[in-house]
Motif scaffolding. Structure first.
Motif, PDB file in Angstrom:
ATOM      1  N   ILE A   1       0.874  -1.180   0.000  1.00 55.22           N
ATOM      2  CA  ILE A   1       0.000   0.000   0.000  1.00 55.22           C
ATOM      3  C   ILE A   1       0.909   1.227   0.000  1.00 55.22           C
ATOM      4  O   ILE A   1       1.709   1.413   0.919  1.00 55.22           O
ATOM      5  N   VAL A   2       0.775   2.076  -1.014  1.00 55.61           N
ATOM      6  CA  VAL A   2       1.678   3.218  -1.180  1.00 55.61           C
ATOM      7  C   VAL A   2       0.857   4.502  -1.252  1.00 55.61           C
ATOM      8  O   VAL A   2      -0.151   4.567  -1.975  1.00 55.61           O
ATOM      9  N   SER A   3       1.276   5.521  -0.490  1.00 55.15           N
ATOM     10  CA  SER A   3       0.600   6.828  -0.505  1.00 55.15           C
ATOM     11  C   SER A   3       1.589   7.892  -0.056  1.00 55.15           C
ATOM     12  O   SER A   3       2.697   7.587   0.393  1.00 55.15           O
ATOM     13  N   LEU A   4       1.165   9.150  -0.173  1.00 58.31           N
ATOM     14  CA  LEU A   4       1.967  10.287   0.277  1.00 58.31           C
ATOM     15  C   LEU A   4       1.374  10.831   1.570  1.00 58.31           C
ATOM     16  O   LEU A   4       0.202  11.219   1.609  1.00 58.31           O
TER      17      LEU A   4
ATOM     18  N   ASP B   1      -5.474  10.429   3.500  1.00 57.28           N
ATOM     19  CA  ASP B   1      -6.081  10.198   4.810  1.00 57.28           C
ATOM     20  C   ASP B   1      -5.521   8.892   5.362  1.00 57.28           C
ATOM     21  O   ASP B   1      -5.996   7.797   5.024  1.00 57.28           O
ATOM     22  N   GLN B   2      -4.506   8.987   6.233  1.00 51.90           N
ATOM     23  CA  GLN B   2      -3.833   7.803   6.732  1.00 51.90           C
ATOM     24  C   GLN B   2      -4.753   6.946   7.599  1.00 51.90           C
ATOM     25  O   GLN B   2      -4.657   5.720   7.600  1.00 51.90           O
TER      26      GLN B   2
ATOM     27  N   LYS C   1      -5.688   3.023   6.889  1.00 46.40           N
ATOM     28  CA  LYS C   1      -5.492   1.972   7.878  1.00 46.40           C
ATOM     29  C   LYS C   1      -6.769   1.173   8.117  1.00 46.40           C
ATOM     30  O   LYS C   1      -6.749  -0.067   8.155  1.00 46.40           O
ATOM     31  N   GLU C   2      -7.894   1.884   8.283  1.00 44.33           N
ATOM     32  CA  GLU C   2      -9.136   1.218   8.664  1.00 44.33           C
ATOM     33  C   GLU C   2      -9.853   0.567   7.488  1.00 44.33           C
ATOM     34  O   GLU C   2     -10.524  -0.459   7.668  1.00 44.33           O
TER      35      GLU C   2
END
Length: 502
Positions: free
Chosen positions: A50-53, A58-59, A63-64
């Motif tokens: 899972i890759v994001s900035l 929205d971290q 996660k959820e």
């Protein structure tokens, strides 16, 4: 395994997860805010990433609603005997509740998604990735517009988020034909831009011309919608604005329902409306919220304000310098007494006061808001009074400059107000050389320029020239709304009816 070298930009993803992660980091120049979470799908041997900035995504949502569902142990993956593409399909359709925008194999589609704040899901053994909506850009809440205050009307203004602005328009226009043409502007910024119009109402030739001009833009970055405005307007040499900017959703809604086009740029609350004609300078949304007599009176006052802004200082200079015989006999002595001891001619006196006023106005804008208004008011009073006491300017000149400044603020469009202030200096200089003849000649030149000016194929002086008498109902005088049953004909709308006669 070969490591990609700088300059060797791959076109498609690999089936090797580690290689894809290295390539992604290389293409993004190894950013410190890139977050990567490598995990197993359920209790199986399938590896995903899972890759994001961080900061744009929205971290907590990731996660959820992405990581936790994938880490569960569904029975269908326990045996680890399914094809990896089928596993990716199961993740997309059964595990992730967020919006999946697309599947792709191309890097040139993955990179803009990451930089926009969305999340990508990669898996070992497949060259396909999922693009997942997870944007959470920082921004301010919806507030009342700061530059277009109204006594009566909605207290809602656009924000810097293009998606919020589009939702505000959809709230006002619940019409399936409300069309949004997406664009991307800026070679390096890759900003989102939207062209909005009502299909079946707006002239197709206007839509085609707007999209053509936007597609021809080739620039690195558009910091504000004003940059786009300057690139696509018809005549950049004209002092008059040819595209209207506003931060009021109700104003954009009214324009769209007239057959106009709106341009929204991500990162600015100011929306562009086009085409924009000279008559629109007098119009404000509040004109339609009050009864027709009140709206008409306010428009006539604005028309008078334009005349005062342009010509009052020039008339003072011309009459005092070249045509003193036009002044009433009793007023001559009053003016002569007020100018006693003033060492400058009328034109120098007027230019000194006008330049001082412009400096105070600019300083009031740049200073912090709590003291900006104080500086403008107190500075004007103190400097004006001191200048009169010192004999540098006459009291009547202070009155003329103050009346001119007040009139310039009565113009609804801020850009148009600046244009009239610029032209005022040109007319003052012409009056200092030729008197009233200079004012008349300058006025004729302005009229000729306005007659020749077009904006996206529409004459700038419509519906005055060419004359379309039907549209005069909503020009300088606004007739009762029960009579405004048709849209402006100069816009060439496909549907001219907007209400039934009562």
């Amino acid at each position: 395994m070969k490591t990609k070298q700088p300059g060797q930009t791959p076109e498609f993803l690999s089936t090797n997860l580690k290689e894809n992660l290295e390539t992604l980091s290389l293409l993004l120049n190894d950013p410190s805010d890139l977050t990567t979470k490598v995990l197993q799908v359920g209790g199986s041997s399938y590896t995903s990433a899972i890759v994001s900035l961080e900061g744009l995504s929205d971290q907590l949502m990731i996660k959820e609603q992405i990581i936790q569902p994938i880490q569960q142990n569904p029975e269908q993956f326990a045996a680890s005997n399914e094809d990896v593409r089928q596993v990716l399909h199961e993740i997309e359709n059964r595990m992730i509740s967020l919006q999946i925008t697309n599947r792709t194999r191309r890097w040139d589609e993955v990179i803009p998604v990451i930089l926009s704040g969305d999340t990508i899901l990669m898996m070992e053994g497949t060259d396909e990735v999922l693009l997942i909506k997870s944007r959470n850009w920082p921004g301010r809440s919806i507030e009342e517009p700061q530059t277009e205050a109204l006594v009566r009307g909605p207290r809602v203004g656009f924000t810097e988020s293009i998606y919020t602005n589009i939702s505000l328009l959809r709230r006002h226009i619940r019409e399936p034909n409300l069309t949004i043409d997406p664009h991307t502007i800026g070679r390096r910024s890759n900003q989102s831009l939207a062209v909005i119009y009502i299909k079946g109402l707006t002239n197709p030739e206007l839509i085609e011309e707007v999209n053509r001009r936007l597609k021809s833009l080739d620039l690195d970055y558009a910091p504000e919608s004003g940059t786009v405005e300057q690139w696509i307007e018809d005549s950049f040499l004209s002092p008059f604005p040819q595209i209207l900017n506003t931060e009021r959703p109700d104003k954009v809604t009214s324009a769209l329902l007239q057959g106009k086009v709106a341009i929204l740029l991500d990162g600015t609350p100011f929306v562009l409306l086009l085409p924009f004609t000279f008559v629109s300078l007098l119009h404000s949304p509040e004109d339609y919220y009050e009864r027709w007599s009140i709206g008409s009176l306010i428009r006539l006052l604005r028309l008078a304000a334009i005349g005062i802004t342009l010509f009052l200082p020039a008339l003072y200079i011309a009459i005092l310098s070249f045509h003193p015989g036009m002044i009433p006999f009793k007023l001559v002595f009053s003016i002569a007494a007020s100018r006693e001891g003033v060492p400058f001619p009328a034109v120098i006196e007027a230019l000194l006061m006008e330049v001082t006023l412009e400096l105070l106005r600019e300083a009031g804008i740049r200073l912090p808001k709590p003291i900006g208004q104080t500086i403008g008011i107190v500075g004007g009073l103190v400097i004006g009074e001191a200048a009169v006491q010192a004999g540098i300017v006459s009291p009547i000149m202070v009155i003329i400059v103050a009346l001119t400044a007040i009139s310039s603020f009565a113009i609804p469009s801020y850009s148009a107000g600046i244009s009239f202030r610029m032209l005022r200096f040109a007319i003052m200089i012409a009056a200092s050389f030729l008197g009233l003849y200079g004012i008349v000649l300058t006025f004729i030149m302005i009229c000729i320029h306005l007659m020749r000016l077009h904006t996206f194929g529409i004459p700038y002086l419509s519906p005055v020239a060419p004359s379309i008498q039907h549209d005069w109902k909503d020009m300088f005088i606004r007739v009762p709304v029960t009579w405004l049953t048709r849209r402006p004909l100069f816009m060439k709308p496909q549907d001219i009816h907007r209400a039934k006669k009562r």
